[in-house]
Design a protein around this motif. Structure first.
Motif, PDB file in Angstrom:
ATOM      1  N   GLN A  83      28.103  50.787  39.939  1.00 15.75           N
ATOM      2  CA  GLN A  83      27.191  49.751  39.453  1.00 15.75           C
ATOM      3  C   GLN A  83      27.774  48.961  38.286  1.00 15.75           C
ATOM      4  N   ALA A  84      28.900  49.427  37.749  1.00 20.23           N
ATOM      5  CA  ALA A  84      29.414  48.850  36.509  1.00 20.23           C
ATOM      6  C   ALA A  84      29.726  47.369  36.626  1.00 20.23           C
ATOM      7  N   GLU A  85      30.080  46.900  37.825  1.00 16.87           N
ATOM      8  CA  GLU A  85      30.468  45.500  37.975  1.00 16.87           C
ATOM      9  C   GLU A  85      29.271  44.574  38.137  1.00 16.87           C
ATOM     10  N   ARG A  86      28.109  45.134  38.469  1.00 17.58           N
ATOM     11  CA  ARG A  86      26.958  44.278  38.755  1.00 17.58           C
ATOM     12  C   ARG A  86      26.379  43.724  37.459  1.00 17.58           C
ATOM     13  N   PRO A  87      25.962  42.451  37.486  1.00 19.29           N
ATOM     14  CA  PRO A  87      25.474  41.844  36.227  1.00 19.29           C
ATOM     15  C   PRO A  87      24.214  42.511  35.691  1.00 19.29           C
ATOM     16  N   LEU A  88      23.317  42.902  36.582  1.00 19.02           N
ATOM     17  CA  LEU A  88      22.048  43.463  36.126  1.00 19.02           C
ATOM     18  C   LEU A  88      22.133  44.986  35.993  1.00 19.02           C
ATOM     19  N   SER A  89      23.313  45.497  35.775  1.00 19.88           N
ATOM     20  CA  SER A  89      23.466  46.923  35.521  1.00 19.88           C
ATOM     21  C   SER A  89      24.219  47.058  34.212  1.00 19.88           C
ATOM     22  N   GLY A  90      23.898  48.094  33.477  1.00 21.35           N
ATOM     23  CA  GLY A  90      24.681  48.279  32.268  1.00 21.35           C
ATOM     24  C   GLY A  90      24.003  49.127  31.234  1.00 21.35           C
ATOM     25  N   LEU A  91      24.747  49.309  30.140  1.00 16.16           N
ATOM     26  CA  LEU A  91      24.271  50.107  29.021  1.00 16.16           C
ATOM     27  C   LEU A  91      23.559  49.218  28.022  1.00 16.16           C
ATOM     28  N   VAL A  92      22.472  49.698  27.499  1.00 22.59           N
ATOM     29  CA  VAL A  92      21.801  49.014  26.399  1.00 22.59           C
ATOM     30  C   VAL A  92      21.601  50.060  25.310  1.00 22.59           C
ATOM     31  N   ALA A  93      22.141  49.766  24.134  1.00 19.43           N
ATOM     32  CA  ALA A  93      22.025  50.718  23.031  1.00 19.43           C
ATOM     33  C   ALA A  93      20.785  50.398  22.210  1.00 19.43           C
ATOM     34  N   VAL A  94      19.990  51.414  21.961  1.00 20.24           N
ATOM     35  CA  VAL A  94      18.787  51.215  21.150  1.00 20.24           C
ATOM     36  C   VAL A  94      19.167  51.486  19.691  1.00 20.24           C
ATOM     37  N   TRP A  95      19.708  50.484  19.055  1.00 17.82           N
ATOM     38  CA  TRP A  95      20.192  50.597  17.676  1.00 17.82           C
ATOM     39  C   TRP A  95      19.027  50.648  16.709  1.00 17.82           C
ATOM     40  N   PRO A  96      19.296  51.148  15.512  1.00 13.91           N
ATOM     41  CA  PRO A  96      18.206  51.134  14.529  1.00 13.91           C
ATOM     42  C   PRO A  96      17.981  49.763  13.882  1.00 13.91           C
ATOM     43  N   HIS A  97      18.936  48.854  14.007  1.00 14.18           N
ATOM     44  CA  HIS A  97      18.771  47.555  13.337  1.00 14.18           C
ATOM     45  C   HIS A  97      19.000  46.398  14.304  1.00 14.18           C
ATOM     46  N   ALA A  98      18.671  45.201  13.819  1.00 15.51           N
ATOM     47  CA  ALA A  98      18.675  44.028  14.688  1.00 15.51           C
ATOM     48  C   ALA A  98      20.078  43.660  15.151  1.00 15.51           C
ATOM     49  N   ASN A  99      21.072  43.852  14.297  1.00 16.96           N
ATOM     50  CA  ASN A  99      22.392  43.319  14.644  1.00 16.96           C
ATOM     51  C   ASN A  99      23.487  44.373  14.594  1.00 16.96           C
ATOM     52  N   THR A 100      23.147  45.620  14.839  1.00 16.45           N
ATOM     53  CA  THR A 100      24.182  46.648  14.846  1.00 16.45           C
ATOM     54  C   THR A 100      25.216  46.324  15.919  1.00 16.45           C
ATOM     55  N   GLN A 101      24.746  45.828  17.053  1.00 17.82           N
ATOM     56  CA  GLN A 101      25.673  45.476  18.129  1.00 17.82           C
ATOM     57  C   GLN A 101      26.646  44.393  17.654  1.00 17.82           C
ATOM     58  N   GLY A 102      26.153  43.434  16.878  1.00 20.66           N
ATOM     59  CA  GLY A 102      27.012  42.381  16.336  1.00 20.66           C
ATOM     60  C   GLY A 102      28.138  42.970  15.506  1.00 20.66           C
ATOM     61  N   GLY A 103      27.824  44.001  14.726  1.00 19.18           N
ATOM     62  CA  GLY A 103      28.843  44.674  13.929  1.00 19.18           C
ATOM     63  C   GLY A 103      29.948  45.250  14.820  1.00 19.18           C
ATOM     64  N   TRP A 104      29.551  45.856  15.921  1.00 20.03           N
ATOM     65  CA  TRP A 104      30.529  46.406  16.866  1.00 20.03           C
ATOM     66  C   TRP A 104      31.400  45.297  17.450  1.00 20.03           C
ATOM     67  N   GLU A 105      30.752  44.207  17.826  1.00 18.34           N
ATOM     68  CA  GLU A 105      31.483  43.106  18.453  1.00 18.34           C
ATOM     69  C   GLU A 105      32.595  42.619  17.528  1.00 18.34           C
ATOM     70  N   ILE A 106      32.273  42.598  16.222  1.00 24.50           N
ATOM     71  CA  ILE A 106      33.219  41.992  15.295  1.00 24.50           C
ATOM     72  C   ILE A 106      34.266  43.000  14.830  1.00 24.50           C
ATOM     73  N   GLY A 107      34.018  44.261  15.036  1.00 29.48           N
ATOM     74  CA  GLY A 107      35.073  45.230  14.735  1.00 29.48           C
ATOM     75  C   GLY A 107      34.680  46.316  13.754  1.00 29.48           C
ATOM     76  N   PHE A 108      33.435  46.354  13.350  1.00 27.20           N
ATOM     77  CA  PHE A 108      32.980  47.433  12.475  1.00 27.20           C
ATOM     78  C   PHE A 108      32.742  48.683  13.319  1.00 27.20           C
ATOM     79  N   ARG A 109      33.124  49.826  12.780  1.00 27.93           N
ATOM     80  CA  ARG A 109      32.941  51.078  13.501  1.00 27.93           C
ATOM     81  C   ARG A 109      32.316  52.105  12.570  1.00 27.93           C
ATOM     82  N   PRO A 110      31.406  52.922  13.090  1.00 27.98           N
ATOM     83  CA  PRO A 110      30.825  53.962  12.227  1.00 27.98           C
ATOM     84  C   PRO A 110      31.871  55.015  11.878  1.00 27.98           C
ATOM     85  N   ASP A 111      31.627  55.721  10.797  1.00 29.90           N
ATOM     86  CA  ASP A 111      32.583  56.696  10.303  1.00 29.90           C
ATOM     87  C   ASP A 111      31.954  58.079  10.349  1.00 29.90           C
ATOM     88  N   PRO A 112      32.570  59.018  11.078  1.00 31.85           N
ATOM     89  CA  PRO A 112      31.957  60.349  11.163  1.00 31.85           C
ATOM     90  C   PRO A 112      31.972  61.087   9.838  1.00 31.85           C
TER      91      PRO A 112
END
Lengths: 163, 823
Positions: free
Chosen positions: B506-535
């Motif tokens: 299903q990975a190639e289909r447009p209406l299939s995929g992962l959606v992360a339920v982040w705690p904030h509005a733009n956590t995904q934006g941080g990932w896109e730009i290159g920020f990574r969490p630190d263990p």
């Protein structure tokens, strides 16, 4: 020349048209539109319900209204809502009387007072305190503390809506 | 596309899909059929009778089955003896509808006259006045005068609080039932209902607290009169006085489109203030709804506690400084030190993230995302793509929800997943405890918190009915959260879920995929730009030469991080408030709230959306991206910092996923269905039409290398038999800094507490209201117990952001707290 002198003599005998303002004031017409007042009911409560229809009707955007909610401990008007802030910028006002027409409770009325002067632009803004008429005899000033359950209507019922 | 049907409405021939209702077909053709009880997002009931129209159908010859023709060759049309409701009658082939005839006009006049028999007509003071369907339709179709006795009007209660958020005015209510139907069918919180009958019929609430629903505010939008109004806006302003500005909700990763209504206010010293928050239509994101957190949770932007000037540490104390001083001081601090760590939270915009990333990489530093959840890189590669809309999920598709309580974390996603399940999609919910979404689930996977990874791994094996349901789904959307997971476990979970998509094809289909339920509005934006969490954030902070914190409060969340921060060489903080972290900083910059500035956020579905400035900025504050650029300027790093749109252009040039995007592109709109706003208030409600941008979904990153094996993450087993697994869980109304200033929600906010299963509580010998001491090493807290049957045994749930310093799950020892004598 004689003709002119005669005219002068005649006018000397006539009553002068000049009025000694401000000692003497000229009567105004019945429908003259002057400075606004905000009226009260006999018990002292304000007629204005803060609906801002006057502000909406105003062609020169001279009126600013901010509403708030009445409570029985602090009651300004008989309904649920009153004007917390009511301001008219008299420099903007063109005295068209649309506010008077728009008012659902006949709270704002244009009087025959035309003596509006100010030395500062800021003074041209008339606040609610300046516009409200004095508390009538037997009435109490606002805010009033009233018994609960007396004023339960949203707006006071008008006796004759066609008036 | 199903079968099309051709019909004639007022002489206009139109083709619409079979099964559509006349009222919708007419709306498509641009013909108004007035309605009160019908709403395009809900099933029709035909209660108000406002939509009566003349309907004629072709006469069919019973012997031949052919339509009988008139002399001129046109089909013979037979009109019913009575009018029909356009909102309950589906279209049929050859149907002729007349909406403008004398009979119809007469019927409408009659209905309005009846509705107004007891309507108070207090439009001058009604919050709906000016945007009221009843008012508008009365002007358009009403009789103008009533034949009823004025004295006979019913006088009913005008101020009935249905809970502290929504007020009911019984007099204004026309009993259309839109709110009741919304609550029971759409929100599935049937907490309001009709009571009594006849003239005594009224809306009542029977929940405690009253009107207990996260979606309650929407009923005020769809109420066709002023019967339901919000306590927040009560008498705030007249609708025509306010200026609408497009915005995006800052509270969760859904990214609901909002309209902020702004007005100048004397009580606020003549400043422009937000009077109310309304939904803005975006059928790809929030349709026409928003949750109450978005509607009432904007007050933090006008909190008096906002920072109003830069602070600089002098002689060990934070003292006010000018911007020039503070910027120079910050640059000086950075110049002297190497090993810069930027710690950024998900409240930043994409532009802020981008600028911060530029500076930090130029200084050979690290860009750390302040998050305890991983998987953003998998969302980049295996997220939804293109024009995919959750509304497209239906029969044959599947939705998997893992380790998240969508109803609390992202209510609008909850709503849309629920709707997908109702349309026939197979919903599989996996969580350690029951959540509200399970009502619609085809399969429920229950696990102990420590075995979540094994359970998900078993889905990959493909034997269980759940695994088979996932494998045969055409489209598969996976929502994953972080409940009960450490950062490492969450990374492993995301990897497994990505693997699941790949394995099922299903990975190639447009209406299939992962959606992360982040705690904030733009956590995904941080990932896109290159920020990574630190263990190992504490170690990273403690050894950093300089730490640059933006929109995060590590010190306030965790005392260990607070200690680490004190060891850091130099600390720069950008925030709205003087947080615990800011108190430990060397320089503090006051930033602008989202209502005061421009920017973009990337939602959990990777949709980039613009928000616009609604009110003038608080004096002496600057947007984050500008502050970063100005500090960078002092360091000799050239960055764009004057306008958000220019920063975004740079960003679009630098990152392939953003290629081709610009502010203009994000502001594009298309016509959406149902039509709302404009003259259609009676139809869709007072939701705003979207004229300022639907946003754009980022392009899916190429999957690239083979999916790595997930790290072998062991969730630490219980250290002792009586140990308790303490899990932070999300509650919609928490005690976070961005919500506490909304006093209206105060009563509903989660408190610091420990939720225990009855068995666990019995074991500890405690009852609801008693206190328990939990400890792990140096970490110790004393919490009030609530016994809740929904909590798994051996686990203790603690609401997040309530003051308990618990960022990640933790094994603790629990014991009943010894009662201290009352002073």
């Amino acid at each position: 020349m004689l003709k002119g002198l005669l005219e002068t003599l005649r006018s000397m005998t006539e009553k002068p048209v000049t009025i000694q303002y401000p000692e003497v004031k000229r009567p105004v017409r019945a429908r003259f539109r002057g400075r606004h007042i905000l009226r009260r009911y006999e018990n002292g409560l304000e007629r204005c319900i803060g609906c801002a229809l006057c502000a909406a009707a105003c062609p020169s955007d001279a009126i600013f209204v901010e509403a708030a909610e009445n409570t029985d401990d602090e009651r300004y008007s008989p309904g649920e809502r009153y004007a917390r802030v009511y301001e008219i910028n008299m420099l903007r006002c063109i005295f068209c009387g649309f506010c008077e027409d728009a008012c659902p409770t006949e709270a704002i009325v244009l009087t025959d007072n035309y003596e509006l002067t100010f030395t500062d632009r800021h003074h041209s803004i008339y606040t609610k305190e300046m516009l409200l008429e004095p508390v009538p005899e037997g009435g109490k000033p606002t805010p009033q503390k009233v018994e609960p359950g007396v004023y339960t209507r949203a707006i006071p019922i008008m006796q004759d809506p066609t008036d | 596309m199903g079968k099309m049907v051709t019909l004639t409405i007022d002489g206009q021939v139109i083709s619409v899909p079979q099964g559509m209702l006349i009222v919708d077909a007419a709306k498509k053709a641009g013909i108004d059929i007035p309605v009160f009880c019908y709403h395009p997002k809900m099933e029709p009931v035909g209660m108000c009778r406002m939509c009566l129209v003349e309907v004629g159908r072709p006469v069919i010859d019973r012997t031949t089955g052919q339509p009988i023709l008139e002399a001129d060759g046109t089909p013979k049309i037979q009109f019913g003896p009575k009018l029909e409701t356009a909102c309950t009658t589906p279209v049929s082939e050859g149907m002729v509808v007349r909406t403008q005839t004398q009979v119809v006009a007469e019927a409408r006049r009659g209905i309005i006259e009846f509705l107004l028999t007891s309507h108070p007509l207090d439009c001058p003071i009604c919050d709906k006045g000016g945007e009221c369907p009843l008012q508008n339709l009365t002007m358009a179709y009403g009789p103008g005068e009533s034949r009823f006795q004025y004295e006979d009007k019913m006088h009913l209660a005008k101020h009935v609080p249905l809970g502290e958020l929504i007020y009911l005015d019984r007099e204004r209510c026309i009993l259309c039932g839109r709110c009741v139907r919304f609550q029971s069918n759409v929100a599935d919180d049937p907490v309001i209902a009709f009571s009594q009958r006849g003239r005594a019929l009224q809306i009542v609430t029977f929940s405690e607290p009253g009107f207990d629903s996260y979606f309650s505010g929407n009923t005020t939008d769809i109420c066709p009169v002023g019967a339901l109004t919000t306590a927040d806006f009560r008498f705030g302003a007249r609708p025509w006085e306010m200026i609408p500005t497009a915005s995006i909700c800052p509270h969760c990763p859904v990214g609901c489109n909002l309209t902020l209504n702004v007005r100048r206010e004397a009580a606020a010293g003549g400043r422009e203030v937000i009077k109310r928050v309304m939904p803005r239509q975006n059928e790809w994101v929030n349709e026409i709804w928003i949750c109450d957190k978005g509607r009432f949770g904007y007050h933090y932007t006008e909190s008096p506690e906002r920072l109003r000037q830069p602070l600089v540490r002098k002689n060990g104390r934070l003292e006010p400084a000018t911007w020039e001083e503070a910027l120079a001081f910050a640059a000086e601090g950075l110049r002297e030190r190497s090993g810069v760590v930027a710690l950024a939270g998900g409240r930043l915009s994409n532009e802020d993230f981008f600028n911060l990333y530029q500076v930090v990489t130029a200084r050979q530093g690290r860009a750390v995302l302040y998050s305890t959840m991983a998987g953003g890189d998998y969302v980049q590669r295996y997220g939804l793509s293109g024009d995919a809309n959750l509304a497209g999920l239906g029969k044959g598709d599947a939705v998997l929800v893992v380790a998240t309580d969508l109803h609390e974390e992202a209510p609008l996603w909850w709503l849309r997943v629920k709707q997908a399940a109702e349309r026939g999609a197979t919903l599989i919910v996996a969580n350690a405890r029951p959540t509200k979404l399970e009502r619609y689930a085809a399969h429920v996977i229950r696990y102990a918190y420590s075995e979540v990874l094994e359970k998900v791994q078993s889905l990959l094996a493909g034997e269980s009915p759940e695994a088979q349901a996932l494998a045969k789904a055409t489209n598969l959307v996976i929502f994953f959260g972080q409940e009960g997971l450490s950062l490492e476990a969450s990374e492993a979970l995301a990897t497994m879920l990505a693997r699941l998509l790949v394995q099922n094809g299903q990975a190639e289909r447009p209406l299939s995929g992962l959606v992360a339920v982040w705690p904030h509005a733009n956590t995904q934006g941080g990932w896109e730009i290159g920020f990574r969490p630190d263990p190992d954030l504490a170690h990273t902070l403690a050894t950093a030469g300089a730490v640059w914190v933006a929109a995060a409060d590590p010190a306030g969340d965790d005392p260990i991080l607070a200690q680490a921060l004190e060891k850091a060489g130099f600390v720069i903080v950008q925030d709205l408030f003087l947080t615990e972290t800011a108190r430990r900083a060397d320089v503090v910059f006051p930033v602008q709230a989202f209502t005061e500035r421009e920017g973009t956020w990337t939602s959990g579905e990777r949709r980039v959306q613009r928000f616009y400035p609604a009110v003038p900025e608080l004096e002496n504050t600057r947007p984050d991206f500008m502050i970063v650029a100005q500090v960078a300027d002092h360091l000799g790093i050239p960055l764009v910092g004057r306008s958000a749109s220019r920063v975004f252009d740079e960003l679009a040039r630098a990152l392939p996923a953003f290629a081709g995007l610009s502010y203009t592109r994000l502001a594009e709109v298309v016509e959406q269905w149902p039509l709302v706003g404009r003259g259609d208030l009676y139809y869709g409600g007072t939701v705003y039409e979207n004229t300022q941008g639907l946003g754009v979904r980022l392009a899916r990153m190429s999957a690239g290398a083979e999916l790595s094996e997930w790290p072998a993450v062991e969730i630490a087993p219980a250290p002792a038999d009586d140990a308790l697994y303490l899990v932070p869980v999300v509650r919609l109304y928490d005690q976070g800094q961005t919500l506490v200033p909304s006093h209206l929600l105060q009563q509903r906010m989660a408190r610091a507490a420990l939720y225990l299963a009855p068995a666990t509580a019995a074991q500890l010998g405690v009852q609801t209201g008693e206190r328990v001491e939990v400890s792990a090493g140096e970490w110790a807290e004393t919490l009030t117990v609530y016994v809740d049957a929904n909590v798994p045994v051996k686990a203790g749930l603690v609401p997040r952001s309530t003051g308990v310093p618990l960022r990640q799950p933790l094994w603790v020892r629990a014991q009943r707290a010894v009662l201290e004598p009352q002073p």
